[in-house]
Design an enzyme around this catalytic site. Structure first.
Site, PDB file in Angstrom:
ATOM      1  N   GLU A 166      -3.832   0.587  -0.799  1.00 48.10           N
ATOM      2  CA  GLU A 166      -3.595  -0.592   0.015  1.00 48.10           C
ATOM      3  C   GLU A 166      -4.685  -1.630  -0.240  1.00 48.10           C
ATOM      4  O   GLU A 166      -5.873  -1.271  -0.285  1.00 48.10           O
ATOM      5  CB  GLU A 166      -3.586  -0.216   1.494  1.00 48.10           C
ATOM      6  CG  GLU A 166      -3.090  -1.326   2.396  1.00 48.10           C
ATOM      7  CD  GLU A 166      -3.051  -0.919   3.860  1.00 48.10           C
ATOM      8  OE1 GLU A 166      -2.176  -1.409   4.590  1.00 48.10           O
ATOM      9  OE2 GLU A 166      -3.898  -0.112   4.275  1.00 48.10           O
ATOM     10  N   GLU A 302      -3.260   5.486   5.464  1.00 47.95           N
ATOM     11  CA  GLU A 302      -2.080   6.065   6.093  1.00 47.95           C
ATOM     12  C   GLU A 302      -0.954   6.408   5.137  1.00 47.95           C
ATOM     13  O   GLU A 302       0.226   6.236   5.465  1.00 47.95           O
ATOM     14  CB  GLU A 302      -1.555   5.108   7.164  1.00 47.95           C
ATOM     15  CG  GLU A 302      -0.990   3.789   6.648  1.00 47.95           C
ATOM     16  CD  GLU A 302      -1.969   2.652   6.602  1.00 47.95           C
ATOM     17  OE1 GLU A 302      -1.539   1.485   6.559  1.00 47.95           O
ATOM     18  OE2 GLU A 302      -3.201   2.921   6.609  1.00 47.95           O
ATOM     19  N   GLU A 336      -4.244   6.531  12.248  1.00 46.35           N
ATOM     20  CA  GLU A 336      -3.495   6.734  11.003  1.00 46.35           C
ATOM     21  C   GLU A 336      -2.134   7.368  11.251  1.00 46.35           C
ATOM     22  O   GLU A 336      -1.146   7.032  10.583  1.00 46.35           O
ATOM     23  CB  GLU A 336      -4.311   7.588  10.030  1.00 46.35           C
ATOM     24  CG  GLU A 336      -5.672   7.011   9.663  1.00 46.35           C
ATOM     25  CD  GLU A 336      -5.607   5.603   9.105  1.00 46.35           C
ATOM     26  OE1 GLU A 336      -4.586   5.247   8.477  1.00 46.35           O
ATOM     27  OE2 GLU A 336      -6.573   4.842   9.312  1.00 46.35           O
ATOM     28  N   HIS A 339       0.497   4.953  12.233  1.00 50.26           N
ATOM     29  CA  HIS A 339       1.051   4.257  11.062  1.00 50.26           C
ATOM     30  C   HIS A 339       2.264   4.969  10.468  1.00 50.26           C
ATOM     31  O   HIS A 339       3.041   4.340   9.744  1.00 50.26           O
ATOM     32  CB  HIS A 339      -0.009   4.154   9.964  1.00 50.26           C
ATOM     33  CG  HIS A 339      -0.950   3.009  10.106  1.00 50.26           C
ATOM     34  ND1 HIS A 339      -0.533   1.717  10.311  1.00 50.26           N
ATOM     35  CD2 HIS A 339      -2.315   2.959  10.055  1.00 50.26           C
ATOM     36  CE1 HIS A 339      -1.592   0.923  10.370  1.00 50.26           C
ATOM     37  NE2 HIS A 339      -2.684   1.648  10.228  1.00 50.26           N
ATOM     38  N   GLU A 358      -1.776  -2.899  11.619  1.00 51.63           N
ATOM     39  CA  GLU A 358      -3.113  -2.500  12.025  1.00 51.63           C
ATOM     40  C   GLU A 358      -3.405  -2.742  13.500  1.00 51.63           C
ATOM     41  O   GLU A 358      -4.049  -1.919  14.147  1.00 51.63           O
ATOM     42  CB  GLU A 358      -4.150  -3.219  11.153  1.00 51.63           C
ATOM     43  CG  GLU A 358      -4.014  -2.920   9.664  1.00 51.63           C
ATOM     44  CD  GLU A 358      -4.173  -1.446   9.328  1.00 51.63           C
ATOM     45  OE1 GLU A 358      -4.631  -0.669  10.189  1.00 51.63           O
ATOM     46  OE2 GLU A 358      -3.834  -1.069   8.195  1.00 51.63           O
TER      47      GLU A 358
END
EC number: 3.4.11.-
Length: 888
Positions: A166, A302, A336, A339, A358
């Site tokens: 990411e 995640e 996490e 997510h 987020e």
């Protein structure tokens, strides 16, 4: 030698900051965002070709760090074309063909755009095709893409590989459509040494031996997902598991550490059940691994079905961790795992809506902590997250939560406190406004409607409005589509025996006094107002101004009761005096809110330092940890700003005088579980008083450290970080070498960090030089190199020494750390300075200006330096004078 602090005035710097600041605020007025559509989603890639599914085979070479691979991609051509453009970087293309070799492509790569364009002799007809690419990528030594980690074990240095993709680094592993709206299935096969374990997004379906002591490991195909959620970790690993309603939860560690994953495993099992119920959509994958990686990157990622964590963020060892470490471990797991729904199952369409991922995950993590561990008081003790966001959001270089993102370099800059912490605060405010049950009903509708697809903020508002029975879009858009922090100015007036409260909106701004004003904004603000130690009056949605009945004349009226609102409050003199009289009777959250807003008003130049310093006299030594932590952070800021100035001894003595009674009340040793707020406050006070030069605290820390060297059991784990920090900043060569020896002997990541960073905090210049030289060796994990340099500059108070070192060794450090070192580390590092000369040096530092993301970070850093210079010149002399005049 530091020059006397002055405000940043140079015209070139002002022009640079102003131009980029204007770019940041252009187009940030409240607009009607559209719901998700693939064709309307921003991005860099053409949408004429869509990937449907990847079959990828990788053969990583652990020695050479080469990454040869072959992939077959099922694609849909939406309109006839001779060209396909996808993402790739640092990749050599061996061959690219279509439809079982019917045509071979000519490949042209663009390193700046991070793309590869495949051109065929004949157009590809609309419809489905199969693309095959043979390529060689590379395994990085820095924590981006697929990277290697060399880590210590009792048997010597070992190596594993893992991934962190990411926002846009899947392209470093295999050519792909590396934008979040291009969702597809991924079927991975890897060829690795037989003694290693491979972990991916999905369970292993087969393992077959191949030549030369290798094996081929195949994983089941993933559901449709974005490319940045792909994961691969390979090494000498072990795994413990538990069943959670038919889903296999695993914790994966390097050999010998799986027992330290038990708390994480138990936490994940109960979180999965909680989230399944909350979201109303059952976790759809057959397994979920939590993977502890002893290097590479410092946080967690995640990846769907295979979350990676920096080892110290996941594992708990009672022999080396404080009991309070469970709080952070649980919080990051909860973040996490949230997510898995908000981000993985439903993904933002483009990085302009990163906050959907987020901000929500941050909010959900705190909500889960409150659910399972209410004694932690996570909203109250996590107050600093919102305060940090509000401080950044009050600057000229702020950005809307929902912000334009041009490319991958700008996407990296979006991972900041405004995206995470302001996003979290806004969601909490909206849940409070709508009510817990209607809010959850809206989230369930949103999940069901957008599963395995993408969304925009408008989709979320639509779902919440359909369930909450209240208008949401106008309120939410006023906070997400424009930058800035609202200020509510509140004053009471008497009408006979009755009292009325007048409220009006303004914009809260922290900026140098000579800066031009920022544009005004209008917000729709849910405001909870009521007696300082009572319940709120009727619900109030503030648009512009309001005048309301407020009890009996003289009653103390608190605005933002419970501190769930995202705004500052400035009280008129009458109501402020009444609030101070009622201060001891307020709820902790409201006392904390008054204290934090009071200091913020000083920073903004709307109040003088004595107004805040006098407020500290109303605090009781036995007040809550959260209140004293805020005071500690303010004293730390004043101590940093006064470095090298005449005001510093006065400020340090005053801070010690305020904090010592708090520390004396709780002492060095105490009862309790070790997992309580007293233990955390004790550690904060030891560190703070050590930084302020409290001779008694420094002497006792040294005594306890010496005893610890002879008998490690003599120093409780709850005190080890604080004691080693104090010992580190005051270290001589002997102590410095002892700290390094402790770090080198340990194979526990959290211990190695503790001792290395303590050594890096030494204020002796020769020891600081030794630390900086160490960052160029192979001894340190690359993950902590930037932390070591920052420790030399910050706690070690040697910023110039560290900056000279960074400049002299920039190319070497960049090669070790990757592009984020250039674009983010250098601008952030320069905020250690508060003077015009260093701002000019940053503005002239060409490497950090080479990408649009880097230029944004430089603009933010220049503004931070200018604000620090303004505070130094404006606040320190006034604070010094008040303290001298009010000595007991």
């Amino acid at each position: 030698m530091n020059k006397p602090a002055t405000r940043v005035r140079t015209a070139p710097l002002r022009r640079l900051a102003t131009v980029i600041g204007l770019l940041l605020v252009m187009g940030t007025g409240v607009q009607a965002e559209q719901t998700y559509s693939f064709d309307g989603t921003p991005g860099k890639l053409p949408k004429t070709v869509i990937p449907l599914g990847y079959a990828i085979e990788l053969t990583p070479d652990f020695a050479s760090l080469a990454l040869p691979g072959v992939e077959t991609v099922d694609i849909e051509v939406r309109e006839a074309t001779r060209q396909l453009t996808l993402n790739a970087i640092n990749t050599t293309f061996t061959e690219a063909t279509i439809d079982d070799g019917a045509q071979r492509a000519e490949v042209v790569t663009d390193a700046a755009a991070q793309t590869a364009t495949l051109t065929f002799a004949k157009p590809l007809a609309a419809g489905r095709h199969r693309l095959r690419i043979a390529f060689t990528a590379q395994i990085n030594k820095f924590g981006t893409g697929l990277f290697s980690v060399d880590y210590p074990t009792p048997g010597g240095i070992k190596r594993l590989i893992s991934s962190k993709l990411e926002p846009a680094d899947a392209r470093r592993i295999f050519p792909c459509w590396d934008e979040p709206s291009f969702k597809a299935s991924f079927a991975l096969t890897v060829v690795i040494p037989r003694n290693l374990l491979a972990v991916g997004n999905m369970p292993v379906t087969s393992e077959q031996p191949v030549a030369d002591d290798l094996k081929k490991v195949a994983f089941a195909p993933t559901p449709k997902m974005s490319s940045y959620l792909f994961v691969l970790t390979v090494g000498e690993l072990e795994r413990i598991t538990a069943d959670a309603g038919g889903v296999t939860i695993g914790v994966v560690t390097t050999d010998g550490k799986s027992g330290q994953g038990r708390f994480a495993l138990d936490s994940a099992v109960k979180l999965l059940a909680y989230y399944n119920d909350y979201f109303g959509v059952t976790y759809p994958l057959p397994k979920l691994d939590l993977i502890a990686v002893p290097g590479g990157f410092g946080g967690a990622m995640e990846n769907w079905g295979g979350i990676t964590f920096f080892e110290s963020r996941l594992l708990f060892d009672p022999a080396s961790n404080a009991e309070t470490a469970r709080r952070g471990i649980f919080a990051i797991i909860a973040h996490e795992m949230a997510h898995m729904w908000f981000g993985d199952l439903v993904t933002m369409a483009w990085w302009d809506n990163l906050w959907l991922n987020e901000g929500f995950a941050s909010w959900m993590a705190t909500k889960a902590s409150e659910q399972f561990y209410p004694q932690w008081q996570s909203w109250l003790n996590g107050y600093g997250a919102k305060q940090f966001a509000m401080a950044l959001d009050a600057r000229r270089t702020s950005h809307p939560v929902q912000q334009p993102i041009a490319d991958h370099s700008e996407a990296v800059t979006a991972f900041d406190a405004i995206t995470y912490n302001k996003g979290q605060a806004l969601i909490r405010m909206l849940e409070t406004y709508l009510g817990e049950q209607p809010f959850r009903d809206g989230i369930r509708k949103y999940m069901a409607a957008h599963a395995y697809s993408n969304s925009t903020t408008a989709d979320l508002w639509r779902a919440l409005e359909s369930s909450g029975g209240k208008t949401v879009t106008g309120i939410a858009a006023s906070f997400t589509e424009q930058d800035g922090v609202p200020l509510v100015v509140a004053e009471t007036a008497c009408d006979g025996a009755a009292q009325r409260l007048t409220l009006r909106q303004d914009r809260f701004v922290i900026a140098p006094a000579n800066d031009p004003p920022l544009p005004a904004h209008d917000w729709q603000i849910p405001v909870a107002v009521g007696p300082a130690h009572g319940k709120p009056f009727d619900e109030l949605l503030l648009k512009g101004s309001a005048d309301i009945a407020a009890g009996t004349c003289g009653d103390a009226i608190k605005v933002n009761l419970g501190d769930a609102g995202y705004f500052r409050v400035e009280y008129g003199p009458k109501n402020r005096a009444a609030l101070l009289n009622a201060f001891p009777q307020m709820q902790v959250a409201d006392r904390l809110n008054v204290v934090t807003d009071s200091w913020a008003l000083v920073q903004a130049g709307r109040a003088e330092p004595p107004s805040y310093l006098a407020l500290l006299d109303a605090l009781d030594a036995g007040d809550h940890r959260a209140v004293w932590d805020q005071v500690i952070s303010t004293f730390a800021a004043l101590n940093r700003l006064s470095r090298g100035r005449a005001e510093r001894p006065v400020i340090q003595a005053y801070a010690q005088a305020k904090l010592r009674p708090v520390f004396d009340r709780i002492g060095w040793d105490g009862g309790g579980s070790g997992d309580d707020d007293t233990a955390l406050l004790r550690a904060s006070l030891i560190s703070a008083l050590g930084d302020l030069g409290d001779a008694a605290v420094v002497a006792e820390a040294k005594r306890r450290f010496a005893a610890f060297l002879d008998d490690p059991g003599s120093l409780p784990t709850t005190l080890r970080d604080a004691v080693t920090h104090v010992v580190g900043i005051t270290a001589d060569r002997k102590t410095y070498d002892q700290l390094l020896a402790l770090a080198r002997r340990s194979t526990a990541t959290n211990e190695r960090l503790r001792y290395y960073l303590a050594a890096a905090s030494a204020r002796d210049a020769e020891l600081a030089r030794a630390t900086l030289a160490l960052t160029l060796t192979s001894e340190l994990p690359d993950t902590i190199v930037t932390g070591m340099i920052n420790a030399v500059a910050g706690a070690g108070e040697q910023p110039q020494l560290a900056w000279d070192f960074v400049q002299a060794n920039f190319d070497t450090l960049l090669a070790k750390q990757g592009p984020n070192f250039r674009d983010q580390f250098v601008p952030n590092f320069m905020t250690n300075f508060t003077d015009q000369a260093h701002a000019a040096e940053l503005a002239a530092f060409a490497p950090s200006q080479s990408t649009s993301g880097g230029r944004l970070m430089v603009a933010r850093a220049l503004q931070a330096i200018a604000i620090s210079a303004d505070l130094t010149a404006r606040v320190l002399p006034t604070a010094d004078a008040w303290i001298r005049a009010h000595k007991p």
